[in-house]
Design a protein around this motif. Structure first.
Motif, PDB file in Angstrom:
ATOM      1  N   GLU A  87       0.804  -1.216   0.000  1.00 13.71           N
ATOM      2  CA  GLU A  87       0.000   0.000   0.000  1.00 13.71           C
ATOM      3  C   GLU A  87       0.840   1.270   0.000  1.00 13.71           C
ATOM      4  OE1 GLU A  87      -3.285   0.130   2.645  1.00 13.71           O
ATOM      5  OE2 GLU A  87      -3.869  -1.940   2.287  1.00 13.71           O
ATOM      6  N   ILE A 249     -19.684   1.921  -5.538  1.00 20.82           N
ATOM      7  CA  ILE A 249     -18.471   2.358  -6.247  1.00 20.82           C
ATOM      8  C   ILE A 249     -18.762   2.612  -7.723  1.00 20.82           C
ATOM      9  CG2 ILE A 249     -16.110   1.743  -6.864  1.00 20.82           C
ATOM     10  CD1 ILE A 249     -16.114  -0.083  -4.366  1.00 20.82           C
ATOM     11  N   LYS A 380      -8.976   6.704  -0.348  1.00 17.78           N
ATOM     12  CA  LYS A 380      -8.660   5.411  -0.963  1.00 17.78           C
ATOM     13  C   LYS A 380      -8.406   4.353   0.098  1.00 17.78           C
ATOM     14  CE  LYS A 380      -5.103   3.214  -3.843  1.00 17.78           C
ATOM     15  NZ  LYS A 380      -3.858   3.436  -4.617  1.00 17.78           N
ATOM     16  N   GLN A 381      -7.736   4.739   1.176  1.00 23.12           N
ATOM     17  CA  GLN A 381      -7.375   3.793   2.221  1.00 23.12           C
ATOM     18  C   GLN A 381      -8.595   3.156   2.891  1.00 23.12           C
ATOM     19  OE1 GLN A 381      -4.240   2.686   3.631  1.00 23.12           O
ATOM     20  NE2 GLN A 381      -3.635   3.335   1.591  1.00 23.12           N
ATOM     21  N   GLY A 383     -11.757   3.117   1.416  1.00 25.56           N
ATOM     22  CA  GLY A 383     -12.780   2.760   0.434  1.00 25.56           C
ATOM     23  C   GLY A 383     -13.869   3.795   0.304  1.00 25.56           C
ATOM     24  N   TYR A 386     -13.033   7.430  -5.062  1.00 22.04           N
ATOM     25  CA  TYR A 386     -12.825   6.674  -6.301  1.00 22.04           C
ATOM     26  C   TYR A 386     -12.751   7.625  -7.488  1.00 22.04           C
ATOM     27  CZ  TYR A 386     -13.866   2.635  -3.456  1.00 22.04           C
ATOM     28  OH  TYR A 386     -13.825   1.684  -2.472  1.00 22.04           O
ATOM     29  N   ASP A 388      -9.714   4.736  -7.617  1.00 23.74           N
ATOM     30  CA  ASP A 388      -8.551   4.605  -6.742  1.00 23.74           C
ATOM     31  C   ASP A 388      -7.257   4.564  -7.551  1.00 23.74           C
ATOM     32  OD1 ASP A 388      -8.936   2.180  -7.896  1.00 23.74           O
ATOM     33  OD2 ASP A 388      -8.966   1.025  -6.030  1.00 23.74           O
ATOM     34  N   SER A 399     -18.050   2.050  -0.356  1.00 27.76           N
ATOM     35  CA  SER A 399     -17.691   0.665  -0.647  1.00 27.76           C
ATOM     36  C   SER A 399     -18.409  -0.236   0.346  1.00 27.76           C
ATOM     37  CB  SER A 399     -16.182   0.478  -0.525  1.00 27.76           C
ATOM     38  OG  SER A 399     -15.769   0.714   0.818  1.00 27.76           O
ATOM     39  N   SER A 401     -17.065  -2.503   2.318  1.00 29.46           N
ATOM     40  CA  SER A 401     -16.332  -2.598   3.579  1.00 29.46           C
ATOM     41  C   SER A 401     -16.554  -1.365   4.446  1.00 29.46           C
ATOM     42  CB  SER A 401     -14.833  -2.772   3.297  1.00 29.46           C
ATOM     43  OG  SER A 401     -14.323  -1.659   2.578  1.00 29.46           O
ATOM     44  N   LEU A 402     -16.622  -0.174   3.825  1.00 29.40           N
ATOM     45  CA  LEU A 402     -16.854   1.043   4.598  1.00 29.40           C
ATOM     46  C   LEU A 402     -18.284   1.076   5.128  1.00 29.40           C
ATOM     47  CD1 LEU A 402     -15.682   3.718   5.594  1.00 29.40           C
ATOM     48  CD2 LEU A 402     -16.513   4.778   3.477  1.00 29.40           C
ATOM     49  N   THR A 468     -25.361  -2.235  -2.006  1.00 32.25           N
ATOM     50  CA  THR A 468     -24.037  -2.273  -1.365  1.00 32.25           C
ATOM     51  C   THR A 468     -24.132  -2.913   0.015  1.00 32.25           C
ATOM     52  OG1 THR A 468     -23.286  -0.295  -2.553  1.00 32.25           O
ATOM     53  CG2 THR A 468     -22.127  -0.859  -0.518  1.00 32.25           C
TER      54      THR A 468
END
Length: 497
Positions: A87, A249, A380-381, A383, A386, A388, A399, A401-402, A468
């Motif tokens: 990363e 996204i 970006k880190q 999510g 975008y 990315d 995203s 995950s977020l 999502t």
């Protein structure tokens, strides 16, 4: 030196000089405000190190090299080395090695380009209990010996679990940090610091986070801290600033007006950095020029001068430009930027600053580029920003995950296993200024969105966000229009009456 003070002043005023990446190193830097760095600088963990220390032993001499190679691959993966290097390709792995802090000895500081911003936010809350927060962090990060963590701690010979604490940074340092802000900005920062402390306390103590394994705990802590870098930028922008987020996204339903509106919203938030730079430069130049209302720029023999100082010298001492031979502004560039004629020209302070920023902003490694890159890099880190990649037209988006992280935090704060989607959407705006749909709460704020979005546009965005959440396993459908958010691990437990 004067030039160092000038450069330091700009970074101090903005609070940021460049991104801290990846998010795990941002968290390591944050933890060093609470815990001492006890390990050796640049210490390396590998097969040979543990074998030399007598905590790793093998009798299979014939396959020793293969075992060594496999063991080192295992360590790179589970100690975080691989993730951190992937990363941030710019990390120098020859002199320093960065790991997840499974023990205190593994805490190693990287460049603190955020200038302890997050701790200063915490410290600005007058009710902040540093000692209690430090204890909770110690338990959350260094506690827990289940599974793989126990095996690794045996290798590290850290079974005693003793933690060495750092002293609290002075409150005067925090007051100095925020002292250059106006009253409205200071109020926003104090409120944001109080909110950060509340969220952090929830994450460090609630079972929705604490019962997870070390890697997920550390990931969520890193997401929370990085998200507050974005929150700082939004709150520093203005009291009415918000994040217009796409519900996902990429989705064909979010092309056209929604995409343009999200791009414009992102660009508006990012404009904070040139705005802050302009304000700081104007103050610095006015202080230097005294009572003179205009700046006199004189050209002579292929050089430009301000108050008898060569232009590059003025840029170093007043504007904080780094003094390097390959960094000097060429005479032709200066003439073109300031529309200079031979002899002497006068420009207002505001005009001088704007032209100076335009002259320097596109140069590689410019101060403005470094500061501005904090927003897309942090986004970006976690999510949230975008595309990315290096595309110029970026936007905020949710995203999976977020979205799952915010659902988890929301339910922990509310002490619930389930709640209605509309309540969650209201929470995202009220607490984090994240706009997915138009509502009574944010109706006044979203009037500034350009181009103007229709009710149908917002309904499409909500539909995408529902997908999502569903893909993240955080959603239960009650009816065609009724939805409940929940944790993935609790999804099967909802019983309808």
């Amino acid at each position: 030196m004067q030039k160092d003070k000038a450069s330091e002043g700009l970074a101090a005023y903005v609070g940021i000089s460049a991104p801290e990446t990846p998010k795990y190193l941002l968290t390591n830097n944050f933890l060093l405000d609470y815990f001492q760095q006890t390990g050796e600088n640049g210490k390396r963990y590998d097969f040979e190190t543990f074998a030399k220390n007598g905590v790793l032993y093998t009798e299979d001499d014939q396959n020793r090299e293969k075992l060594k190679e496999s063991f080192n691959v295992f360590l790179k993966r589970y100690l975080g080395t691989q993730v951190i290097q992937e990363e941030n390709k710019k990390i120098n792995t020859k002199t320093k090695h960065y790991y997840f802090p499974m023990t205190q000895d593994m805490l190693t500081e990287s460049a603190p380009t955020l200038r302890h911003l997050l701790f200063h936010l915490q410290n600005y809350d007058k009710k902040f209990d540093f000692t209690a927060m430090r204890e909770k962090l110690a338990v959350y990060v260094f506690g827990g010996n289940a599974g793989l963590s126990q095996i690794l701690k045996i290798l590290f010979q850290e079974q005693d679990g003793k933690v060495k604490y750092a002293e609290r940074m002075s409150y005067d340092a925090t007051n100095t940090f925020w002292g250059k802000l106006n009253d409205s900005e200071q109020t926003r920062m104090r409120n944001l610091g109080r909110q950060l402390n509340t969220d952090l306390d929830t994450l460090l103590t609630h079972k929705y986070f604490c019962k997870l394994d070390f890697y997920r705990r550390y990931h969520y802590l890193s997401v929370l801290l990085t998200s507050y870098v974005i929150q700082y930028i939004v709150r520093r922008k203005s009291n009415s600033a918000f994040l217009l987020c796409k519900g996902g996204i990429q989705d064909v339903r979010l092309e056209g007006n929604i995409h343009r509106a999200c791009y414009n919203n992102y660009a508006g938030i990012r404009s904070l950095f040139p705005d802050l730079m302009q304000t700081y430069y104007c103050d610095a130049v006015r202080k230097e020029m005294g009572e003179e209302e205009k700046i006199k720029i004189r050209t002579e023999a292929g050089r430009a001068y301000i108050k008898e100082r060569e232009f590059n010298e003025f840029a170093v001492e007043v504007m904080g430009r780094k003094q390097r031979s390959d960094n000097e502004l060429e005479f032709g560039e200066i003439v073109k930027a300031f529309h200079l004629q031979e002899g002497e020209d006068k420009v207002t302070v505001e005009e001088f600053v704007l032209r100076y920023i335009n002259l320097t902003k596109s140069r590689t490694g410019s101060t403005l580029n470094k500061m501005s890159s904090v927003l897309p890099t942090s986004g970006k880190q976690i999510g949230m920003v975008y595309p990315d990649n290096n595309a110029r037209q970026k936007y905020f988006a949710m995203s999976g995950s977020l979205a799952e992280f915010y659902v988890r935090l929301y339910l922990a704060i509310k002490e619930r296993k389930y709640d209605y989607l509309d309540n969650f959407l209201e929470f995202l705006y009220d607490r984090y200024r994240i706009v997915i749909v138009k509502s009574k709460e944010n109706e006044r704020a979203v009037k500034s969105v350009k181009p103007k979005l229709s009710a149908f546009d917002y309904s499409k965005n909500k539909a995408v966000f529902i997908d999502t959440l569903n893909n993240a396993n955080c959603l239960i459908k009650l009816s065609d229009s009724g939805y409940v958010v929940t944790l993935p691990e609790e999804k099967g437990g909802l019983k309808l009456v």
